[in-house]
Every structure is written in structure tokens, then in C-alpha cells.
Design a protein around this motif. Sequence first.
Motif, PDB file in Angstrom:
ATOM      1  N   GLN A 306       0.828  -1.207   0.000  1.00 29.48           N
ATOM      2  CA  GLN A 306       0.000   0.000   0.000  1.00 29.48           C
ATOM      3  C   GLN A 306       0.861   1.255   0.000  1.00 29.48           C
ATOM      4  OE1 GLN A 306      -1.879   1.616   3.712  1.00 29.48           O
ATOM      5  NE2 GLN A 306      -3.748   0.760   2.773  1.00 29.48           N
ATOM      6  N   LYS A 307       1.910   1.252   0.831  1.00 30.95           N
ATOM      7  CA  LYS A 307       2.858   2.365   0.879  1.00 30.95           C
ATOM      8  C   LYS A 307       4.106   1.906   1.618  1.00 30.95           C
ATOM      9  CE  LYS A 307       1.174   4.517   5.127  1.00 30.95           C
ATOM     10  NZ  LYS A 307       0.710   5.758   5.754  1.00 30.95           N
ATOM     11  N   THR A 308       5.145   2.689   1.495  1.00 31.37           N
ATOM     12  CA  THR A 308       6.421   2.402   2.138  1.00 31.37           C
ATOM     13  C   THR A 308       6.876   3.628   2.927  1.00 31.37           C
ATOM     14  OG1 THR A 308       7.105   0.856   0.402  1.00 31.37           O
ATOM     15  CG2 THR A 308       8.844   1.808   1.771  1.00 31.37           C
ATOM     16  N   ILE A 309       7.323   3.395   4.167  1.00 31.21           N
ATOM     17  CA  ILE A 309       7.928   4.456   4.968  1.00 31.21           C
ATOM     18  C   ILE A 309       9.333   4.008   5.350  1.00 31.21           C
ATOM     19  CG2 ILE A 309       7.858   5.797   7.096  1.00 31.21           C
ATOM     20  CD1 ILE A 309       4.874   5.642   7.092  1.00 31.21           C
ATOM     21  N   ASN A 310      10.327   4.757   4.888  1.00 28.87           N
ATOM     22  CA  ASN A 310      11.719   4.511   5.260  1.00 28.87           C
ATOM     23  C   ASN A 310      12.121   5.557   6.299  1.00 28.87           C
ATOM     24  OD1 ASN A 310      11.921   2.400   3.393  1.00 28.87           O
ATOM     25  ND2 ASN A 310      12.452   3.805   1.732  1.00 28.87           N
ATOM     26  N   ASN A 348      23.690  15.107  33.626  1.00 34.60           N
ATOM     27  CA  ASN A 348      22.816  15.908  32.776  1.00 34.60           C
ATOM     28  C   ASN A 348      23.158  15.601  31.328  1.00 34.60           C
ATOM     29  OD1 ASN A 348      21.570  17.230  34.958  1.00 34.60           O
ATOM     30  ND2 ASN A 348      23.203  18.753  35.044  1.00 34.60           N
ATOM     31  N   GLY A 349      22.140  15.558  30.490  1.00 34.14           N
ATOM     32  CA  GLY A 349      22.397  15.210  29.104  1.00 34.14           C
ATOM     33  C   GLY A 349      21.468  15.892  28.135  1.00 34.14           C
ATOM     34  N   ALA A 350      21.987  16.135  26.939  1.00 36.95           N
ATOM     35  CA  ALA A 350      21.183  16.626  25.819  1.00 36.95           C
ATOM     36  C   ALA A 350      21.237  15.565  24.734  1.00 36.95           C
ATOM     37  CB  ALA A 350      21.727  17.961  25.309  1.00 36.95           C
ATOM     38  N   ASN A 351      20.064  15.087  24.330  1.00 40.29           N
ATOM     39  CA  ASN A 351      20.002  13.967  23.393  1.00 40.29           C
ATOM     40  C   ASN A 351      19.146  14.313  22.176  1.00 40.29           C
ATOM     41  OD1 ASN A 351      21.362  12.415  25.417  1.00 40.29           O
ATOM     42  ND2 ASN A 351      19.387  12.077  26.408  1.00 40.29           N
ATOM     43  N   PRO A 352      19.619  15.188  21.303  1.00 45.87           N
ATOM     44  CA  PRO A 352      18.821  15.524  20.119  1.00 45.87           C
ATOM     45  C   PRO A 352      18.677  14.328  19.186  1.00 45.87           C
ATOM     46  CG  PRO A 352      21.033  16.448  19.955  1.00 45.87           C
ATOM     47  CD  PRO A 352      20.902  15.899  21.335  1.00 45.87           C
ATOM     48  N   ASP A 353      17.476  14.122  18.693  1.00 46.33           N
ATOM     49  CA  ASP A 353      17.151  12.984  17.837  1.00 46.33           C
ATOM     50  C   ASP A 353      16.391  13.507  16.617  1.00 46.33           C
ATOM     51  OD1 ASP A 353      16.535  10.556  16.726  1.00 46.33           O
ATOM     52  OD2 ASP A 353      15.225   9.883  18.349  1.00 46.33           O
ATOM     53  N   ASN A 354      16.996  13.361  15.449  1.00 44.46           N
ATOM     54  CA  ASN A 354      16.394  13.871  14.216  1.00 44.46           C
ATOM     55  C   ASN A 354      15.918  12.699  13.374  1.00 44.46           C
ATOM     56  OD1 ASN A 354      15.647  16.020  12.476  1.00 44.46           O
ATOM     57  ND2 ASN A 354      17.405  15.558  11.168  1.00 44.46           N
ATOM     58  N   VAL A 355      14.605  12.627  13.113  1.00 47.24           N
ATOM     59  CA  VAL A 355      14.000  11.513  12.382  1.00 47.24           C
ATOM     60  C   VAL A 355      13.431  12.016  11.057  1.00 47.24           C
ATOM     61  CG1 VAL A 355      12.304   9.650  12.464  1.00 47.24           C
ATOM     62  CG2 VAL A 355      13.406  10.411  14.581  1.00 47.24           C
ATOM     63  N   LEU A 356      13.840  11.358   9.976  1.00 44.96           N
ATOM     64  CA  LEU A 356      13.289  11.631   8.641  1.00 44.96           C
ATOM     65  C   LEU A 356      12.492  10.414   8.216  1.00 44.96           C
ATOM     66  CD1 LEU A 356      16.405  13.246   6.913  1.00 44.96           C
ATOM     67  CD2 LEU A 356      14.362  14.433   7.732  1.00 44.96           C
ATOM     68  N   LEU A 357      11.234  10.652   7.797  1.00 41.49           N
ATOM     69  CA  LEU A 357      10.356   9.576   7.353  1.00 41.49           C
ATOM     70  C   LEU A 357      10.030   9.792   5.881  1.00 41.49           C
ATOM     71  CD1 LEU A 357       9.122  10.550  10.468  1.00 41.49           C
ATOM     72  CD2 LEU A 357       8.303   8.199  10.198  1.00 41.49           C
ATOM     73  N   TYR A 358      10.605   8.941   5.042  1.00 39.95           N
ATOM     74  CA  TYR A 358      10.399   9.029   3.593  1.00 39.95           C
ATOM     75  C   TYR A 358       9.182   8.195   3.229  1.00 39.95           C
ATOM     76  CZ  TYR A 358      15.178  10.854   3.601  1.00 39.95           C
ATOM     77  OH  TYR A 358      16.301  11.596   3.838  1.00 39.95           O
ATOM     78  N   ASN A 359       8.088   8.881   2.818  1.00 45.15           N
ATOM     79  CA  ASN A 359       6.829   8.228   2.473  1.00 45.15           C
ATOM     80  C   ASN A 359       6.743   8.047   0.965  1.00 45.15           C
ATOM     81  OD1 ASN A 359       4.649   8.451   5.053  1.00 45.15           O
ATOM     82  ND2 ASN A 359       6.435   9.800   5.158  1.00 45.15           N
ATOM     83  N   GLU A 360       6.542   6.813   0.549  1.00 39.33           N
ATOM     84  CA  GLU A 360       6.446   6.490  -0.872  1.00 39.33           C
ATOM     85  C   GLU A 360       5.161   5.708  -1.119  1.00 39.33           C
ATOM     86  OE1 GLU A 360       9.962   4.369  -1.923  1.00 39.33           O
ATOM     87  OE2 GLU A 360      11.334   5.984  -1.330  1.00 39.33           O
TER      88      GLU A 360
END
Length: 843
Positions: A306-310, A348-360
Motif C-alpha cells: 500500500q505504501k512504504t515508509i523509510n 545531565n544530558g542533551a540527546n537531540p534525535d532527528n527523524v526523517l520519514l520518507y513516504n512512498e
Amino acid sequence: MKKLYCFIPTLLLLFSFTVFGQETQTKGLLPEGKSEKAKITITGKIIEKTSKLPLEYATITFKNTKNPKLIFGGITDSKGDYSIVVVSGIYDITLEFISFKPTTISQKQLTQSTNLGTIALEEDATQLNEVVVRAEKTTVEIKLDKKVYNVGQDMIVKGGTASDVLDNVPSVTVDADGNVALRGNDNVKILIDGRPSNAINIADALRTISADALDKIEVITNPSARYDAEGGGGIINILLKKGKNQGINGTLIGTVGNPQNYGLVSNINFKSEQFNLFSTLGYNDSKAPGKSKTDTDYLNPDGTIQKTINERSTRERGRKGFNYTIGMDWYLDKTLTWSNTFNYRKNNGANPDNVLLYNEFPDIADNFVRNRYNDQFTRTHDVEYATNFTKKFKKDGHKLTVDGSFSKNLDNDSSTITDFVIGQENLATKELTKNFQTQKRSLIQSDYVLPIGENSQFEAGYKGDFNELITDYNVGDIDGSGNYIPNLNYTNILDYKEKINAVYSQFGSKINKFSYLFGLRYEDSNIDIDLLTTNNFNNKKYNNFFPSAFFTYQLKEQSTISLNYSRRISRPRSRFINPFSNYSSNVNIFQGNPDINPSLTDAFDIGYMNKWDKVTFSTSMYFNRTNDVFQFIRRPNGESVTTIVDGVTIVTPVILSTPINLAREDRFGFEFNLNYTPYKWWKLNGNFNFFQSKINGDYSYTLQNTGEVINENFDNTAASWFTRVSSKITLPYKIDWQTNATYNAPQNNAQGKSLGVLSANLAFSKDILKDKATIALNVSDVFNSRKRISETHLATLNSYSEMQWRQRQINLSFTYRFNKLKNNDKDKKPKGNQQDDNGDFPG
């Protein structure tokens, strides 16, 4: 120098020959006319001439002048005293200790039990100016009932964390999320200095404890009734450093690394006849870049895509913090010791998390990319006070201990998540998550050990473990005006209270070459699970008996076989229970299960160990049967995420990862461990473990949006194996080179499989400044290949995922020792059939 190279091996061979051959020599080589009744006891004391302090592990050798084959010997205890049984006659007596001038008493006639008095040995200045070849402890000590990993002998973990240390221990694996498994079983109990860890999240806590603060790791695959019944897969006991040497001594360790890793650890100790003061101070500033990906094909009912998410995620876990330990052993008298320890840890910590979702989409051209940025901050405070009274009675091994431990922990985590479709940043949404956890824990314990006769021992004890954890988890949206709107589906307060009272007793004895140990433990559990937001309260009360039985038989002098049984329990903890989510991705989330129950395991183990001159080999075959076993599954939860792209509404179902109970798991396996020293300059140790797991069980769940009940069968049989090999070579110019390699083989599960992973570590070290300092360079994950790789196959989707918690790490460390030799903490050897340091009856 040449004499020094020969001294240690000769001394060890002489001592081994004396100990293991003493009985035979006494019976077969007695001078004519003498009999067993001619045995006498020679006692005395050896001290250091300058300081007058006792010399522990000094050696005493008696050589009969008329029969040179008749040799007796022994070593001094912690007070410098010795007591050795010899046959009456005329002897040359030699007293010696490493780096001290030996003393010889020639032609001493011994006809009755005699005290030789106090003899002082003088330091040998010529030896002290040379590079001394020391008899180092091996990295891994193989014992019949456990394996002991000496952290200080492993260059690989310099500048690393406790999690890195565990990932190098035989039989132990640590996955990309920091979860620890023993022989492939993640239901393992982790202790620190014999006590349950007071950390809320043990995986995160292990990554904040410096490897340089650790002394040893004990791996106990089948514990006796003395230990907590918690942990179906066994127990891992982490022992922290604590000075044992007289006077002031310590170490200072500095580390720099790439990616960023700055660390400083100091261990300082002062010991006198009345006190032992010790402290550890550590500081760390590090960043651990990591990444993950998940490629998912969502399926139509006919199986077409139906679709793909990478999904691609990059993160940089940064931590700044320090930990401090201060303690004191107060020797109130010769038989009574009072110990107090205070621990504090802040991070103490900083944990940036960058997520890219490629919808096809196969059927439309409007593919798009979503960007989900999680700006996360963490703050952790851990405080613990521990106290111990140890009373030793007149008979060796007869003692009473009383322990108390009281701790408070704060673990706060907050995130601001920005979500938008690239090209439509003006339509971005913002979400806020908060996870505030507070834990209070009290532990009271008492153990009594009574030796009976020469070869028997009785033990009994009580333990109370009282724990309260409050978790306040919030997820909500921030509207255009900056107002916070809670998302009630993912917001909740959990009040978790656990009260566990336990009593145990066990009895062990040795009859010739046969030893046995029977034990019985009773634990009463009273657990309150109160979901305050949803007003859902559940109380779980259960009590269980946990029998254990251990049998050993000494086939030969260096060969032993054993058969063990114990019953274990695995209780679900807050992460398993609390229905809050890991919300960095809102289409792939983790959620606890409040209805999950404890699992019970019957563990059987048969083992064999043999020692040769250069080889120590142990192997075991084990079988575990677990009822109500925990299993993590992935399933749709009935919810979906809606995204509007150019006026087109895109709906993506939410996939939930959650733990459940299944009916039963049968786990069978075997492993072997090998220590081999082919040459003085080359040491090898290896570990191989194969296991097969057979799981039976069905599970039903209800989709939230439709109310549809889904039934799934999770019957599955899977086999896997892992192996680890470590090599330590002394190169020219006395440079040590160590290499570790680990391979985790593929493993199937009911919903897919995990793929095989090979990884390797490398380290070099060199002693400098007359052995007062060491410089070490290590590379963790040389090939940048340590990942968790898995495939999932459901009726509604197929996915492939990789997760790398930390990329390849390079560390350079400098260790400086003051008033302390590199390897002066020798193993204490039990005498006769007394307890070892952990109370185990050796059999």
C-alpha cells in the motif's frame, strides 16, 4: 633481570607442587622409621623490615636436608602469619616475597611443634630498580560455580563505561539498547557490590558508571538459595574498587576520546590497623553519536504494498556528570567490622534525535518526507547510603553480617518534538513530552554462616527489599498560541510499590571427593500498581518457595564435575508495566503492559572443569523451563497518524511494541570457556554458547478504534549462538596488545528474526615511569558494525531495522599509581573447606 623472569613461574610451580603433592609426599617419602604421628606444626610471622607491616602472601619453603624430595610450604595470611604441617627432621627453611631479599634458615632441626617467631624481610633495591615480571591475574578466572572477570586486566575497556565492560564478559551480551543478557537470556539480575542496583533505568545507569571504577564482574549462571531468586537467566554482580593495601595509595586515570569522551577518575585509599578509608571520584563529558533506520512496507489485504515508509534517525547522546563514593571500614576489634559507604551520582544530558520519514506510494506521485525532531534533555540524581556490620567468631568461617542500604533516585526527561512535512514548514506541529521518575528504595539484610566440623557448613538469612517508584509521564500538543493540550492516550501517572520479604537456609558438606549443597528460599511479594490518571489500581500478592541443590564430584586433582538445580523468578519492572511510550517516533512506539505477570523458571545445569598447566577449561549444559515467559511483540494498536500533503490526507497506522506473557519457554544450551597461555607472552581466553529456545503460547488483543479482537499464535522454535575470543600479547619493549572479537549469530522469533553481527575491539598499553603509570589506546567497535539488526513480518507489514547506539570509539587513557604496584591485589585463596569471599561453599 633473567633471574626475575624465572622467579615467578618457579615460585608458582613450587607452591602448586607443594600444595597438591603434600599428602602423597608425606605418605610415600617419609624417612625410615618415621610415621604419620611424626607430623608437627611450624608457625611464625613475616613482616616488612622498614614499616613493620605484615607481608601477606609471602612464601615459606621447608626442604628436608636428608631427603630433598620431601618439601613442604605455604603462604602467609593477611596478618603475615603462617601455620604449616611438616614431618619432624632437619630442614633448610626459605622465606621470600617478591622484590624482597629472601631469608634462609639452614640446618634447622625440627622435632616438635615450633614457633619461629617474627622474621623481617628487607626490600631488594636492585630488584626494585628493574622492570619486574609480575604474576598477573588473568582477565577471566574460570571457577566451577561462576566466572570472575578482572576489569583491571582488560585494556579494551579503559575510558569506557560499565556497559562496555559487561559487553566483554564471557557469556554476557549487551544489545544496542543497553539491555544485558546472560547466555542469550535477558531475564538477568544485576547487582552492584552484592546489592540490587538503585538505578531506575539500569541500562542507562551502566552507561554512566566509569569502567575505571570497577574491580571485578562475577557471573553466576545458577545461583544458590542465598541469592535473590530474581533473574531467570542468572545473576551478574558488579564489584566496585575498594583499596586493600596498607598506608595511602591510589590511582588517577584520565581519558580523552573521539567521538568526544573526556573523563577523569581517582581512587584513593588509606588503610591502617583500625581504619580503611576509601573514595572514588569520577567526571565524564561525552557524546555518543548513533543512528537507526526502519524500512516498512505496509500491506493491503491481498499482500500488495500500500505504501512504504523509510525511517532514518540520527542522535547524539551527550552526558556531563560526576559520581562520588566515600566509605570507611572501621575495625572495632579483631572480630568486628563496621563499614559505611555513601554514593552520589549526577548526570545531565542533551540527546537531540532527528527523524526523517520518507513516504512512498506506488499508486500516487505525491511522495513526501516528514521531519520529526526530538530535542531531549535528561537530568539524573542518585543518592545511596549503605552500612554493614560483620562479626567474625573464633572458628574460621563462622560469621554474622547485617546490611542496610537506603537510596533515593531522580530521573527527569523532557522533550520538545517538532513535526512537519519538508516544504510545508509553516504547518509544523509541536509536541511536549515529560517523564519524571522518583524512586525510594530500602534494603535490610542479615546472613549467618556456621561451619560444622571440618567439612560442613550451615547458612541462614533474611532480606527485606522495599521499593516505591512514581512515574509521571505526559504527552501533549502545543497549539499556535503556545498552550499545552495533553494527549490522554499517552499521559499517565504510575505509582508502583514493591515489598519483598525473603528468608533462606542452606546446608553443605563434603564427603571425600563428593560435595553437596541444599538450600531453600521463601519470598513473599506484595506489589501495588496504581495508574492514578486512569484510576486503575491492581494489587498482586504471591509467595513462592525456591529450592536449590548443588552436587560436585572431584574426578581427579584438577578435574571436577557438577550438577545444579535452582528455581528462579522474573518480576516485571516499571518499564514493562507502565503504559507510557517512547514517543520520538509516533508511528513506531513502545508501551508497557500493566497486566503482565511474573515468570517462574526451573534451571538445571551440569558442568565440567579441568585444569592443566597452561589451560583451564570448563563446559556446561543447561536447561531452563519458564512458565508465563515474557515476550516482546509488535502489533497495530488500532490508532493512526494523519498527514495532509497538498490537500491529500495520508493515514499511517501506529505500530506498537509491547511485552506480553506466553505459556512456556523451554531453553536448552551448552557453552564452554577456555583460558590458554601457550607462552608467557601470550594469553588467550574464549567463550562459546549455543542455545535453542522453544516458545508456546497464544495472545489476544483488541484494536482500540474498531474493538476488533485479534488472536495470534506465537509458537516458535529458534536456535542461535554467540562466541567471543580475546587475545593478549606482550610485544617487544613490553607493549601489551589485546584484541577481542565477538559474533552474535542470527536468531528467529515468532514475528521475524534478528541478523548476525560481528564486532571487534583493539587496545595497546605500555607501562612507563618505572611501572608507576600506564598509557593505553583502545578502539571500540573497530569495524563500526555493532548494531541490532532485525526483520519483522506481520500480516499488515514487513519491516527491516538497524539500530546503532554508538559508533566506533577511540580512547586514549593515562593511569598513574601512587604508593601502589600495578598488580599487588592478589586473589585470596580459601583454606580447607572455608567459604570463599562471597560465601560460596566450594565443595
